[in-house]
Every structure is written in structure tokens, then in C-alpha cells.
Design a protein around this motif. Structure first.
Motif: not given
Length: 149
Positions: A51-59, A91-93
Motif C-alpha cells: 500500500t505504501v509502495e503504491k500510494m506513498g507515505p500517506y500513512i 524516514e517514511f518519505g
């Protein structure tokens, strides 16, 4: 949520002051807590990372806080949380909220439970006094007591 916190966040779902090499490792730790508590299978951990790989660090929803989750799936056995406090932030980005030191794993058995637990946790964590107290808490019991306040 306050009444259910013990069931949603058992002792086995906590990993306190543990190291993570990067964001994927941090999510794997959250997944480990979910699996240990019987909330998910290992496949859900992979889904959270995907999910993070596809949608970025929105979490990364607040400074220092990531709410690791994915959509309800067959890998979710029942709704629950894991609580991972990292010994060193990673770091999550996220431009605004990195680095992350607290990763909460969220597994929702269905869409309603998923959203309900997610909003209850988010509601508890917008309180700056609570988040400061949570960062200092040393046991699962202390953390649950703060969340119930």
C-alpha cells in the motif's frame, strides 16, 4: 473505543523501543504485532508495505506517527491494533511528518470496523498531552490507560 481497547490492543501486540532499519522494517514490526495477537496473517504485512509502495507515505498522519494499514482482506482474521515504538526514528518519505518513531498497525476485519478503529485512534492522537504521555509510557497497561482517558 475506550471500552474495547483491551481487546483491540493486547499485550502481545506491543513492541516497545525496538530498532528498525527503514520504513519497511518498521511496518514489518507492526505486522509482527498484529500476527502475534492473532489479528492477521503474514500476508497482511506484505499488503501494508505494498500500500505504501503504491500510494506513498500517506500513512504518516502526524509528526512522528505512522498508521500502517491496508484494505480489509482475507489476511485479516479480526479487527485489532499493534503498537510499535521505535528506539530510533525512521524516514517514511513524508515531507511534513518524518521521522517516525511510533507505528500503529491497524487491521480492520471489515470497512466499518476499519474506519471506526482508525478514527478512534486518530482522535486520541491529536491530543498533544496524550501523545507526549504515550511517548514516555513504559508498559502496555500504561499506554492503554492513556488511550482510555
Amino acid at each position: 473505543m475506550a471500552a474495547d481497547i483491551d481487546g483491540f490492543l493486547p499485550d502481545s501486540a506491543f513492541l516497545l523501543d525496538v530498532p528498525a532499519s527503514d520504513w519497511k522494517d518498521a511496518i514489518r514490526l507492526a505486522g509482527k504485532g498484529l500476527v502475534a495477537a492473532g489479528f492477521t496473517t503474514d500476508a497482511y504485512t506484505d499488503q501494508m508495505i505494498d500500500t505504501v509502495e503504491k500510494m506513498g507515505p500517506y500513512i504518516v498522519i502526524a509528526p512522528g506517527l505512522a498508521l500502517a494499514h491496508s484494505r480489509p482482506s482475507d489476511a485479516v482474521l479480526k479487527t485489532g491494533l499493534s503498537w510499535v515504538r521505535l528506539s530510533t526514528p525512521v524516514e517514511f518519505g513524508s515531507k511534513t511528518n518524518d521521522p517516525v518513531s511510533l507505528v500503529i498497525g491497524l487491521a480492520g476485519h471489515d470497512e466499518n470496523e476499519h474506519i471506526g478503529v482508525m478514527s478512534a485512534i486518530a482522535g486520541a492522537l491529536v491530543d498533544k498531552k496524550k501523545t507526549a504521555d504515550l511517548a514516555k509510557a513504559s508498559t502496555p497497561d500504561e499506554i492503554r490507560a492513556i488511550l482510555k482517558r
